[in-house]
Design an enzyme around this catalytic site. Structure first.
Site, mmCIF file in Angstrom:
data_model
loop_
_atom_site.group_PDB
_atom_site.id
_atom_site.type_symbol
_atom_site.label_atom_id
_atom_site.label_comp_id
_atom_site.label_asym_id
_atom_site.label_seq_id
_atom_site.Cartn_x
_atom_site.Cartn_y
_atom_site.Cartn_z
ATOM 1 N N GLU A 96 0.835 -1.197 0.000
ATOM 2 C CA GLU A 96 0.000 0.000 0.000
ATOM 3 C C GLU A 96 0.878 1.258 0.000
ATOM 4 O OE1 GLU A 96 -2.257 -0.711 3.512
ATOM 5 O OE2 GLU A 96 -3.115 -2.561 2.706
ATOM 6 N N LEU A 111 -6.556 -1.686 0.156
ATOM 7 C CA LEU A 111 -6.585 -2.132 1.550
ATOM 8 C C LEU A 111 -7.219 -3.518 1.603
ATOM 9 C CD1 LEU A 111 -7.691 1.172 3.268
ATOM 10 C CD2 LEU A 111 -5.433 0.143 3.336
ATOM 11 N N ALA A 112 -6.481 -4.480 1.092
ATOM 12 C CA ALA A 112 -6.972 -5.860 1.011
ATOM 13 C C ALA A 112 -5.770 -6.776 1.174
ATOM 14 C CB ALA A 112 -7.684 -6.106 -0.313
ATOM 15 N N GLU A 113 -5.171 -6.726 2.364
ATOM 16 C CA GLU A 113 -3.903 -7.418 2.596
ATOM 17 C C GLU A 113 -3.983 -8.923 2.346
ATOM 18 O OE1 GLU A 113 -5.156 -5.125 4.567
ATOM 19 O OE2 GLU A 113 -3.623 -3.677 5.169
ATOM 20 N N PHE A 162 2.388 -1.877 8.560
ATOM 21 C CA PHE A 162 2.890 -2.076 9.920
ATOM 22 C C PHE A 162 2.868 -3.576 10.177
ATOM 23 C CE2 PHE A 162 1.522 2.303 10.094
ATOM 24 C CZ PHE A 162 2.486 2.917 10.878
ATOM 25 N N ALA A 163 3.902 -4.089 10.833
ATOM 26 C CA ALA A 163 3.981 -5.527 11.079
ATOM 27 C C ALA A 163 2.758 -6.036 11.843
ATOM 28 C CB ALA A 163 5.256 -5.855 11.851
ATOM 29 N N ASP A 164 2.142 -5.164 12.641
ATOM 30 C CA ASP A 164 0.932 -5.533 13.382
ATOM 31 C C ASP A 164 -0.153 -6.078 12.457
ATOM 32 O OD1 ASP A 164 2.358 -3.012 14.143
ATOM 33 O OD2 ASP A 164 1.370 -3.364 16.065
ATOM 34 N N PHE A 165 -0.168 -5.583 11.204
ATOM 35 C CA PHE A 165 -1.205 -5.995 10.259
ATOM 36 C C PHE A 165 -0.933 -7.368 9.659
ATOM 37 C CE2 PHE A 165 -1.661 -1.178 9.205
ATOM 38 C CZ PHE A 165 -2.144 -0.954 10.492
ATOM 39 N N HIS A 184 -0.136 -0.359 16.344
ATOM 40 C CA HIS A 184 0.957 0.021 15.457
ATOM 41 C C HIS A 184 2.334 -0.087 16.113
ATOM 42 C CE1 HIS A 184 -2.620 2.091 13.893
ATOM 43 N NE2 HIS A 184 -2.051 1.985 12.704
#
Length: 323
Positions: A29, A57-59, A82-85, A128
């Site tokens: 993104e 926004l469709a990881e 972000f690695a959190d995602f 985050h």
């Protein structure tokens, strides 16, 4: 040799690998004109407009596209903002990419890199600022690396892109703009699975990476003044872990402290500590100790820094262990 930040080192590594191999491409993104959230991909779309791809926004869908492309001979590098995602693409990583070689009896490989920033330091809250490495320790078939310096970021990124296995590449946002000398070239590729002894010592072995490693470096004058000789090891690769280097150090010092930023409960350091406790039992002068974050979501703003191991808590633990 040139001075670079970690952002610049990563950008250089990506550029060189895209020049070397036309199968390497980037997805994520805002990675084109914006150059990603932290600027790691800045300018690359101008050179390869068809190989630097902005995604919606469709990881989950994007990550599975990368897995499919890897199976057909491409080498995608997917940036997670972000690695959190990474929770949004957990299935693609753990149930798809990591199992392809096994499920195909070794007939296909899945050379995909999932990369993104982790860790505290930005004051941007519970969604985050997490350290996510321990979430993936129980998944066979993955490799996972965490550079602490611009030089290692450069060398490990090149190694990760060339690896025929799926690699999780976690950068630390608090270290992105810290400069360091970087030597480029083929001979600077850092092998995955090899730790680095940053400082030799005789009294205690301390294993730490990324922001925790930087904090311990700041403590060295204080500890040396107290007469404590530390052997400091940066694991660089969390999975597979370099047991050989750490075991050799522990047999010399007789003590081991592991410091990680993530929550202490269920942290990857627990597994390493258990194994070292078994293999180096006769050499240890005391129990292996671990430091980690408080078992709580990370609060917003500067309060997040109270959650993770501090310089004071690290120094106190080292002094207690040596005493």
């Amino acid at each position: 040799m040139a001075e670079m930040t970690m952002i610049q080192a990563l950008n250089t590594a990506l550029k060189e690998e895209m020049e070397r191999d036309e199968n390497v491409f980037l997805m994520g993104e805002d990675i084109r004109e914006m150059g990603s959230t932290f600027g790691v991909t800045t300018g690359l779309y101008k050179i390869w407009p068809d190989r630097v791809i902005n995604t919606p926004l469709a990881e989950a869908g994007t990550a599975n596209m990368c897995v499919g492309a890897a199976l057909y001979g491409k080498r995608p590098v997917f940036e997670i903002m972000f690695a959190d995602f990474s929770t949004l693409i957990y299935d693609a990583i753990v149930n798809q990419a990591s199992k392809m070689r096994y499920m195909s009896h070794g007939k296909v490989c899945c050379p995909v890199v999932f990369r993104g920033p982790q860790g505290a330091g930005g004051g941007i809250g519970a969604h985050h600022s997490q350290t996510v490495d321990s979430w993936f320790m129980n998944a066979p078939g993955l490799k996972m690396v965490e550079p602490s310096t611009p030089q290692d970021a450069y060398g490990l990124m090149k190694a990760s892109i060339r690896d025929n296995n799926p690699v999780l590449f976690w950068e630390h946002k608090a270290l992105y703009r810290v400069p360091g000398d970087v030597q480029t070239g083929e001979d600077q590729i850092v092998p995955i699975g090899k730790a680095k002894v940053c400082k030799e010592g005789t009294d205690i072995t301390v294993v730490a990476g990324q922001l925790m490693l930087m904090r311990i470096f700041k403590l060295l004058p204080e500890l040396e003044k107290a007469g404590i000789s530390i052997e400091l090891i940066d694991p660089r690769t969390i999975k597979p872990f370099d047991y050989e280097t750490v075991e050799a150090s522990v047999r010399k010092t007789g003590r081991l402290l592991m410091v990680a930023e993530g929550c202490r409960e269920g942290n990857w350091t627990a597994d390493i500590a258990s194994n070292i406790g078994e293999t180096c039992y006769n050499a240890l002068k005391g129990p292996v100790r671990r430091l980690g974050a408080i078992d709580s979501p990370i609060p917003y703003a500067t309060a997040e820094l109270f959650m993770i191991p501090s310089e004071d808590s690290i120094a106190k633990t080292i002094k207690e262990m040596v005493k």
